[in-house]
Design an enzyme around this catalytic site. Structure first.
Site, PDB file in Angstrom:
ATOM      1  N   GLU A 410      68.040  64.444 -54.880  1.00  0.00           N
ATOM      2  CA  GLU A 410      69.364  65.093 -54.999  1.00  0.00           C
ATOM      3  C   GLU A 410      69.390  66.419 -54.232  1.00  0.00           C
ATOM      4  OE1 GLU A 410      71.950  63.664 -56.765  1.00  0.00           O
ATOM      5  OE2 GLU A 410      70.850  62.106 -57.851  1.00  0.00           O
TER       6      GLU A 410
HETATM    7  C1  LIG Z   1      61.394  58.531 -55.972  1.00  0.00           C
HETATM    8  C2  LIG Z   1      62.472  58.860 -54.993  1.00  0.00           C
HETATM    9  C3  LIG Z   1      63.736  58.322 -55.152  1.00  0.00           C
HETATM   10  C4  LIG Z   1      64.731  58.574 -54.203  1.00  0.00           C
HETATM   11  N1  LIG Z   1      65.951  57.953 -54.332  1.00  0.00           N
HETATM   12  C5  LIG Z   1      66.822  58.017 -53.286  1.00  0.00           C
HETATM   13  C6  LIG Z   1      68.002  57.210 -53.279  1.00  0.00           C
HETATM   14  O1  LIG Z   1      68.281  56.467 -54.216  1.00  0.00           O
HETATM   15  N2  LIG Z   1      68.813  57.265 -52.178  1.00  0.00           N
HETATM   16  C7  LIG Z   1      68.549  58.081 -51.106  1.00  0.00           C
HETATM   17  O2  LIG Z   1      69.323  58.086 -50.166  1.00  0.00           O
HETATM   18  N3  LIG Z   1      67.452  58.891 -51.112  1.00  0.00           N
HETATM   19  C8  LIG Z   1      66.581  58.859 -52.162  1.00  0.00           C
HETATM   20  N4  LIG Z   1      65.442  59.634 -52.143  1.00  0.00           N
HETATM   21  C9  LIG Z   1      65.190  60.499 -51.011  1.00  0.00           C
HETATM   22  C10 LIG Z   1      65.275  61.966 -51.346  1.00  0.00           C
HETATM   23  O3  LIG Z   1      66.599  62.340 -51.542  1.00  0.00           O
HETATM   24  C11 LIG Z   1      64.578  62.726 -50.213  1.00  0.00           C
HETATM   25  O4  LIG Z   1      63.186  62.495 -50.386  1.00  0.00           O
HETATM   26  C12 LIG Z   1      64.882  64.215 -50.223  1.00  0.00           C
HETATM   27  O5  LIG Z   1      66.212  64.461 -49.875  1.00  0.00           O
HETATM   28  C13 LIG Z   1      63.986  64.989 -49.249  1.00  0.00           C
HETATM   29  O6  LIG Z   1      63.955  64.385 -47.999  1.00  0.00           O
HETATM   30  P1  LIG Z   1      62.530  64.086 -47.307  1.00  0.00           P
HETATM   31  O7  LIG Z   1      61.699  63.350 -48.305  1.00  0.00           O
HETATM   32  O8  LIG Z   1      62.777  63.437 -46.021  1.00  0.00           O
HETATM   33  O9  LIG Z   1      61.881  65.475 -47.123  1.00  0.00           O
HETATM   34  P2  LIG Z   1      62.113  66.537 -45.849  1.00  0.00           P
HETATM   35  O10 LIG Z   1      63.554  66.620 -45.618  1.00  0.00           O
HETATM   36  O11 LIG Z   1      61.237  66.038 -44.763  1.00  0.00           O
HETATM   37  O12 LIG Z   1      61.569  67.811 -46.493  1.00  0.00           O
HETATM   38  C14 LIG Z   1      60.169  68.141 -46.561  1.00  0.00           C
HETATM   39  C15 LIG Z   1      60.053  69.593 -47.017  1.00  0.00           C
HETATM   40  O13 LIG Z   1      60.699  70.453 -46.073  1.00  0.00           O
HETATM   41  C16 LIG Z   1      61.701  71.207 -46.706  1.00  0.00           C
HETATM   42  N5  LIG Z   1      62.833  71.355 -45.791  1.00  0.00           N
HETATM   43  C17 LIG Z   1      63.510  70.402 -45.138  1.00  0.00           C
HETATM   44  N6  LIG Z   1      64.504  70.922 -44.412  1.00  0.00           N
HETATM   45  C18 LIG Z   1      64.485  72.243 -44.618  1.00  0.00           C
HETATM   46  C19 LIG Z   1      65.254  73.336 -44.161  1.00  0.00           C
HETATM   47  N7  LIG Z   1      66.324  73.192 -43.374  1.00  0.00           N
HETATM   48  N8  LIG Z   1      64.921  74.559 -44.570  1.00  0.00           N
HETATM   49  C20 LIG Z   1      63.885  74.745 -45.405  1.00  0.00           C
HETATM   50  N9  LIG Z   1      63.117  73.769 -45.892  1.00  0.00           N
HETATM   51  C21 LIG Z   1      63.401  72.523 -45.491  1.00  0.00           C
HETATM   52  C22 LIG Z   1      62.075  70.442 -47.959  1.00  0.00           C
HETATM   53  O14 LIG Z   1      62.639  71.282 -48.956  1.00  0.00           O
HETATM   54  C23 LIG Z   1      60.751  69.860 -48.368  1.00  0.00           C
HETATM   55  O15 LIG Z   1      60.021  70.796 -49.087  1.00  0.00           O
HETATM   56  C24 LIG Z   1      64.459  59.426 -53.121  1.00  0.00           C
HETATM   57  C25 LIG Z   1      63.193  59.995 -52.986  1.00  0.00           C
HETATM   58  C26 LIG Z   1      62.202  59.699 -53.881  1.00  0.00           C
HETATM   59  C27 LIG Z   1      60.828  60.285 -53.664  1.00  0.00           C
END
Ligand SMILES: Cc1cc2nc3c(=O)[nH]c(=O)nc-3n(C[C@H](O)[C@H](O)[C@H](O)COP(=O)(O)OP(=O)(O)OC[C@H]3O[C@@H](n4cnc5c(N)ncnc54)[C@H](O)[C@@H]3O)c2cc1C
Length: 603
Positions: A410
């Protein structure tokens, strides 16, 4: 359920920072009506009967059992709380929706994730943005649990940067359908859903577009294996591959290019509900931890008698009480705002959208604060259980693992922290919240001579309320100067944004808590609220310490010389206690009550 709309001015989103709120104007669990209480009870009964008593099945990756519980929740009407009656739901208000999200979360993160993904991001985009035909076709099935929904936004290369997805939607030559191709990952409920909300890009559009896609393996849809995860073991999480999946043009959600807006608005609602879904998990952990601490004997005494354990129990209970105070305050604000918009002639759909959007700042604040409280509470829960806490045979271990995801999905807590401050600054620039006037006044106050009068702090919370007003001045001083210095480039000073956000979060949480308790002390008496008063004071003390730390960090990062000295003096003045609370005594008082009740009994 109808909501009474009074003529009183309701605080707009973000205005808590610059306006004082009367305690009579905040709502909380003590204000629930009979219908809401019944909803809470039936949710609790369902969770105890079907989920808590089977928590081990959720740890053993019994996905089929999660699905079965979802169907049973549907039969009880729990999946349709927020869905309007016209589409087969119960059409209850926002507070009732929050109550169900809250109390459904008490047993395992696996179920609350499945529930949240289906009722929130899996269903809401259609109820909020769907056409009449789309709503008639899909929402009754989703509300009853005949069908389940999933939300496909994230891709391998598009996580936090959600608008950067590569999934494509290509219009057919006859203009009758779109062909969707792409890879989505981390999709909750993918393993058993009947419908996906999919975000894809048409041509080289700047923004993605939303689609309703029925799950049909014959239509180019394949799933990856279940992800091996740290926690929420029985929540189905898979990759979803779309290979020229045909989607009728009438299944586009809203308009072309509106997908990012839909995704973000669905997440606003998701965030506040996720905060609620971190509350009963805390109550359960506090209950289990206090029972264990009462029974576990070391050095010939129950460990609950040790001050070190009391401090933990007190902090855990306080976190939970603070989270409740802020979540239900915001929930009622949203419910009232929806009712006002409906009374002005907006459709329920439009009213709900705008109502939640209005409080997007509060939604982000709550998501961050309550998910972090839950993490701290489950961590201390393990510590209280000692070695047993580390064992998978006790529910502490799974609670700790399950809660970790709440800081990631979220919108990560980093993204939400930046959003909270970023949205506030934008609101100020648009003139929706007047930050400039109060920030200028704080600047003038800093230049003036401080008052040496001895304030009368004899009334309940007189000093606390005064302090909260001064904490707001800290935010205005820090954020106001930072905006002046960096302008639109502020968003590139992330460490400063994060510090400002932490101050903002502490203010909202502390104010909500003090106002809830003040209101209850007025109607039930100070004695009846003595523990709640102690929790409010303990939390504020912690909040002040955090504001001092984060304020200092922010000030020295961008101010120098006289300006820095003046702001540091202001920080000292605005965070000064006249009468320090005895936090050790407060913690003891709180812990003794939790120990006597064998759990958290303040909801
Ligand atoms: C169990 C689980 C269920 C999920 N369910 C869903 C679902 O139903 N539908 C769906 O669409 N998604 C889902 N997700 C995805 C989830 O919303 C994403 O994992 C989340 O938004 C973070 O994206 P990412 O994993 O690509 O991390 P990244 O975006 O790669 O982030 C990695 C790190 O970098 C930081 N970061 C990234 N960008 C910035 C910035 N601009 N400035 C500062 N820090 C930054 C983040 O805060 C984090 O600490 C789920 C994930 C999990 C693990």
């Amino acid at each position: 359920m109808s909501t009474e709309v009074t003529n009183k001015e309701i605080l707009r989103g973000g205005q808590f920072l610059v306006k004082e709120t009367d305690c009579e104007d905040v709502f909380n669990l003590e204000d629930l009506n009979e219908e809401q209480k019944m909803m809470r009870e039936s949710t609790q009964e369902f969770v105890d009967r079907e989920i808590w008593s089977h928590w081990e099945r959720f740890e053993k990756k019994d996905y089929a059992y999660t699905e079965q519980c979802m169907r049973n929740a549907g039969e009880l009407g729990l999946l349709g709380i927020a869905v309007p009656e016209a589409y087969g739901g119960l059409g209850m208000g926002f507070v009732s929706t929050m109550l169900v999200c809250d109390y459904i979360s008490g047993a395992t993160g696996s179920f609350s994730t499945a529930f949240g993904a289906h009722t929130g991001i899996g269903t809401m985009p259609i109820t909020l943005y769907g056409t009449e035909e789309q709503k008639q076709k899909y929402v009754p099935k989703l509300a009853s649990g005949e069908w389940f929904g999933a939300y496909c936004l994230t891709e391998p290369g598009a996580g936090s940067d959600a608008n950067s997805g590569k999934t494509k939607a290509v219009l057919s030559d006859d203009g009758k359908y779109y062909s969707i191709s792409g890879q989505k990952m981390w999709i909750s409920n993918a393993g058993f859903c009947s419908l996906f909300i999919v975000f894809a890009r048409i041509e080289d559009d700047k923004n993605i577009t939303g689609f309703i896609v029925e799950n049909d393996p014959e239509n180019g849809i394949t799933l990856g294996d279940e992800e091996k995860k740290l926690g929420i073991h029985s929540s189905s999480t898979r990759q979803v591959f779309f290979n020229e999946t045909k989607v009728p043009v009438e299944n586009m959600l809203s308009e072309r290019g509106n997908g990012f807006k839909i995704a973000m608005n669905a997440l606003n609602v998701g965030r506040i509900k996720l905060a609620a879904a971190c509350l009963d998990a805390q109550r359960r952990v506090i209950g289990e931890a206090s029972k264990y601490a009462n029974e576990r004997i070391q050095f010939k005494t129950p460990i609950i008698n040790f001050g070190a354990i009391k401090a933990k129990i007190a902090d855990m209970a306080t976190n939970c009480y603070v989270g409740e105070s802020a979540c239900y305050r915001a929930a009622k604000n949203i419910e009232d705002r929806i009712a006002i918009r409906e009374s002005e002639g907006n459709s329920h759909q439009e009213a709900e959208l705008k109502g939640v959007e209005e409080y997007a700042i509060e939604c982000s604040i709550l998501k961050v604060a309550v998910s972090e409280h839950c993490q701290e509470t489950t961590d201390e829960g393990i510590q209280i259980f000692g070695g047993m806490g580390f064992s998978a045979d006790t529910p502490m271990e799974s609670a700790w693992r399950d809660t970790r995801i709440a800081r990631i999905y979220e919108g990560t807590n980093e993204i939400n922290r930046m959003l909270a401050v970023g949205m506030l600054v934008k609101k100020a620039m648009k003139g929706h919240v007047d930050l400039l006037g109060p920030a200028t006044a704080v600047g003038e106050e800093l230049m003036g001579i401080p008052s040496f009068d001895t304030p009368d702090f004899s009334a309940l919370f007189a000093e606390e309320k005064d302090l909260i007003q001064r904490l707001k001045k800290v935010f205005l001083m820090v954020a106001g100067s930072a905006v002046q210095k960096f302008g639109a480039d502020l968003e590139n000073h992330q460490q400063l944004m994060m510090a400002a956000s932490d101050i903002l979060i502490e203010i909202y949480m502390a104010e909500s808590t003090v106002l809830r308790t003040e209101k209850n002390a007025k109607r039930f008496g100070d004695d009846a609220q003595s523990i709640q008063i102690a929790m409010s004071k303990l939390n504020l003390y912690n909040a002040v310490e955090k504001v001092i730390q984060k304020g200092k960090e922010a000030i020295v990062s961008f101010a120098e010389g006289d300006e820095q000295r003046m702001m540091l003096m202001g920080l000292k003045r605005f965070t000064k206690y006249t009468n320090y609370p005895n936090v050790v005594a407060l913690r003891t008082q709180i812990a003794d009550k939790v120990a006597a009740d064998n759990g958290y009994t303040f909801d």
